[in-house]
Scaffold this active site. Structure first.
Site, PDB file in Angstrom:
ATOM      1  N   TRP A 192       0.846  -1.195   0.000  1.00 21.39           N
ATOM      2  CA  TRP A 192       0.000   0.000   0.000  1.00 21.39           C
ATOM      3  C   TRP A 192       0.880   1.242   0.000  1.00 21.39           C
ATOM      4  O   TRP A 192       1.927   1.301   0.614  1.00 21.39           O
ATOM      5  CB  TRP A 192      -0.973   0.007   1.167  1.00 21.39           C
ATOM      6  CG  TRP A 192      -0.391  -0.243   2.532  1.00 21.39           C
ATOM      7  CD1 TRP A 192       0.866   0.041   2.993  1.00 21.39           C
ATOM      8  CD2 TRP A 192      -1.079  -0.845   3.631  1.00 21.39           C
ATOM      9  NE1 TRP A 192       1.009  -0.334   4.288  1.00 21.39           N
ATOM     10  CE2 TRP A 192      -0.173  -0.873   4.721  1.00 21.39           C
ATOM     11  CE3 TRP A 192      -2.369  -1.343   3.828  1.00 21.39           C
ATOM     12  CZ2 TRP A 192      -0.517  -1.389   5.967  1.00 21.39           C
ATOM     13  CZ3 TRP A 192      -2.704  -1.853   5.062  1.00 21.39           C
ATOM     14  CH2 TRP A 192      -1.792  -1.877   6.109  1.00 21.39           C
ATOM     15  N   ASP A 195       2.729  -3.944 -14.263  1.00 22.29           N
ATOM     16  CA  ASP A 195       1.677  -3.117 -13.687  1.00 22.29           C
ATOM     17  C   ASP A 195       0.892  -2.379 -14.760  1.00 22.29           C
ATOM     18  O   ASP A 195       1.131  -2.544 -15.952  1.00 22.29           O
ATOM     19  CB  ASP A 195       2.285  -2.134 -12.679  1.00 22.29           C
ATOM     20  CG  ASP A 195       1.334  -1.843 -11.534  1.00 22.29           C
ATOM     21  OD1 ASP A 195       0.340  -1.136 -11.764  1.00 22.29           O
ATOM     22  OD2 ASP A 195       1.573  -2.350 -10.427  1.00 22.29           O
TER      23      ASP A 195
END
Length: 494
Positions: free
Chosen positions: A190, A287
Site C-alpha cells: 500500500w 503493472d
C-alpha cells in the site's frame, strides 16, 4: 438493479450474455491472463474458469471488463447514468440545507438514500461457512494468478483490505495488491497516503510494537467492490456508500480474530495481522503502466484464519498496459468524477481521463473561462481537490468549444492556443506514484499543466485569432443539393 452478493450479479450477467463459463482446464500461471487480456480487448464477457489446473476453486476474471458492467455493478443501466452517482457523492461531500419547500422536495430522494448508509451486522454469514486456522491455513490452496512472465510470485489483485485506525470509528476499505510469500504470508503493498497505510501508521504511533489487525475480503458484492475504488468523502465509509449504491444496507459480520467487520456475502476472507517492523521485498510485477515496477519493501501480512463459502469463487484480475480492467474502471468512474469537480468548480464543462494515460496520469479539462489566469486556477484545483488526482502528472485545460474526449480537438487547441513558455506550468517535488519510474526520486516528481485556452487581456498583448466558421446560409443551400451532387456514388442514383 440490486445484488445481494456477487452470485446475484453473475446470474444477471449470464442471463444477458455477459458471462462465459470456461470448462477447459486453464492454468492460473500466465494462461488466464492471456485469455482475459484477449477477451477484454475485444469487449468480451466476464470469465468464470471452472477448472483451474491444479485447483478445485473456480476463478472469476474480467468482471468489470467493460464500462457497462461497471455501471451495472453500481446499479445503473449504462455509463452515462453514473453522473447521477457523482451528483450523490457531490451532495454528500458538501451537503447544503434545503433552501425551501420545493428544494426539500427535490432532495427527498437523496435523503431517502442516506437511510441505507448504516451497516447491518449479522451473527453468522456465508463467508464463514468454512473456517481454516492454525496449520490448516494454506493460501496455496487458492488459485492465485501469476500474470506476467517476470512476475516475482502469484499476486492477489482484487482483495478488499479492511482496516481501522486507533482513533477512528469507521473502517477503511482499500484495494492493495498482495504478493504470496508463504502458506500464511502475503506482502501488503500500500502507498503511504492510502487509507490502510495511514491507519497502520496511526496504530504504530498509538500502540508501539503491537500487532495491527487486518482482514482481506475476496469476492464481495459488486457495490462493495466498487465502493472501494470510488472517490467517497473521507467522512463516509465505503460500506455506507455501497449501501447507497445497492439501495439496501451493507451486511457485515465480525471477524473471528478481531473486531473488524467484513462483507457477510464475500466468497473468501483472510484474517490476520501485520507485525510492526516485519517487512519484505515486493516485486517486480507487471503493472498498469505496461512495465515491470522496481522492488521495494512493504509490510508482511500474516494470515491466521481463512474463512469462506462452501463452494467459494476466487475473484482476480491482471494489470498491464491499457486497456486493462483498471483502465476500464477509470473510463466508467470518470463519469462519477465530473459532478464532484463541477460542484467545487462550476465553470468546468467536462473532465476526461484518457485510458491510454494509465487511468489517472493525464487529465483533460474543458471550462467556461471567465478571467485571465482562470485556467491555472482550475489546474491547481484538479491536483488538490480530490486525493485521487494527487498523482496526475499532466493536466490540459481547454475552452468549452473543445471536446475533451477528442484528441483531434485537444491537439488543435494545444498547438494553436499555447505558447510553451507562457502557458506551461511546471511544479517540482510533488507526490508521484511509486510505480512511476520516470520520476527522478521514488514517490517524488514533477507535474505539468498546459493552458490551451484562448488568452484574455493581461495574458497576451496581441490580437487573438478568431476561429473560422462557415456561413450557415451557404451550408443550408449545399445541404439541399448534396445528394444531387452524387460526389461519393459516381453519379449512380441519388
Amino acid at each position: 438493479m440490486k445484488y445481494h452478493d456477487l452470485r446475484d450479479f453473475l446470474t444477471l450477467l449470464e442471463q444477458q450474455g455477459e458471462l462465459k463459463r470456461i470448462t477447459l482446464a486453464v492454468d492460473p500461471h500466465l494462461e488466464m491472463t492471456e485469455i482475459a487480456d484477449r477477451t477484454l480487448r475485444a469487449g468480451g464477457p466476464a470469465l468464470l474458469f471452472e477448472n483451474p489446473k491444479g485447483y478445485a476453486m473456480p476463478v472469476l476474471c474480467n468482471l468489470f471488463g467493460t464500462p457497462r458492467r461497471v455501471a451495472m455493478g453500481m446499479g445503473q443501466e449504462d455509463v452515462t447514468a453514473l453522473r447521477e452517482v457523482g451528483k450523490l457523492l457531490a451532495f454528500l461531500k458538501e451537503p447544503e440545507p434545503p433552501k425551501g419547500f420545493r428544494d426539500l422536495f427535490d432532495k427527498l430522494p437523496q435523503f431517502k438514500q442516506v437511510l441505507n448508509m448504516p451497516t447491518k451486522r449479522l451473527r453468522g454469514a456465508p463467508c464463514q461457512q468454512k473456517v481454516f486456522s492454525g496449520d490448516d491455513v494454506d493460501l496455496q490452496r487458492i488459485p492465485i494468478m501469476t500474470c506476467w512472465p517476470e512476475d516475482a510470485a502469484p499476486l492477489i489483485t482484487w482483495g478488499l483490505t479492511v482496516t481501522r485506525g486507533p482513533h477512528k470509528e469507521r473502517q477503511n476499505l482499500g484495494i492493495y495488491r498482495q504478493q504470496l510469500i508463504g502458506k500464511n504470508k502475503l506482502i501488503m503493498r500500500w502507498l503511504s497516503h492510502r487509507g490502510g497505510a495511514l491507519d497502520f501508521q496511526e496504530w504504530c504511533a498509538a500502540h508501539p510494537g503491537e500487532r495491527f489487525p487486518i482482514a482481506v475480503a475476496l469476492g464481495a458484492d459488486p457495490a462493495t467492490i466498487l465502493g472501494a475504488v470510488t472517490p467517497v468523502p473521507d467522512t463516509l465509509s465505503e460500506y455506507a456508500f455501497a449501501g447507497l449504491l445497492r439501495g439496501t444496507k451493507t451486511e457485515v459480520v465480525k471477524c473471528l480474530s478481531s473486531d473488524l467487520e467484513v462483507p457477510a456475502s464475500a466468497e473468501i476472507v483472510l484474517e490476520g495481522y501485520i507485525e510492526p517492523g516485519e517487512m519484505a521485498a515486493e516485486g517486480p510485477y507487471g503493472d498498469h503502466t505496461g512495465y515491470y515496477n522496481e522492488v521495494d519493501n512493504f509490510p508482511v501480512f500474516t494470515v491466521t484464519h481463512i474463512t469462506q463459502r462452501e463452494d467459494a469463487i476466487y475473484h482476480s484480475t491482471y494489470t498491464g498496459r491499457p486497456p486493462d480492467e483498471p483502465a476500464v474502471l477509470g473510463v466508467a468512474l470518470n463519469e462519477v468524477f465530473v459532478p464532484i469537480l463541477q460542484k467545487q468548480f462550476p465553470e468546468i464543462v467536462d473532465f476526461y481521463l484518457p485510458p491510454e494515460g494509465c487511468s489517472y496520469r493525464l487529465a483533460v479539462v474543458t471550462m467556461k473561462k471567465q478571467y485571465a489566469g482562470h485556467a491555472k486556477r482550475v489546474m491547481m484545483g484538479v491536483w488538490s481537490f480530490l486525493r485521487q488526482f494527487m498523482y496526475t502528472k499532466f493536466v490540459i485545460v481547454c475552452d468549452d468549444d473543445v471536446n475533451a474526449r477528442d484528441w483531434n480537438d485537444v491537439i488543435w487547441a494545444i498547438t494553436t492556443r499555447m505558447d510553451p513558455a507562457r502557458d506551461t506550468v511546471l511544479v517540482e517535488n510533488t507526490p508521484i506514484d511509486y510505480l512511476d519510474f520516470a520520476s527522478p526520486i521514488s514517490g517524488l516528481g514533477s507535474k505539468m499543466g498546459l493552458d490551451a485556452t484562448n488568452k484574455w487581456p493581461g495574458e497576451t498583448q496581441r490580437e487573438w485569432g478568431r476561429p473560422i466558421k462557415k456561413d450557415p446560409e451557404v451550408t443550408a443551400r449545399i445541404d439541399a443539393i448534396w445528394d444531387e451532387l452524387a460526389i461519393f456514388n459516381d453519379g449512380k442514383g441519388a
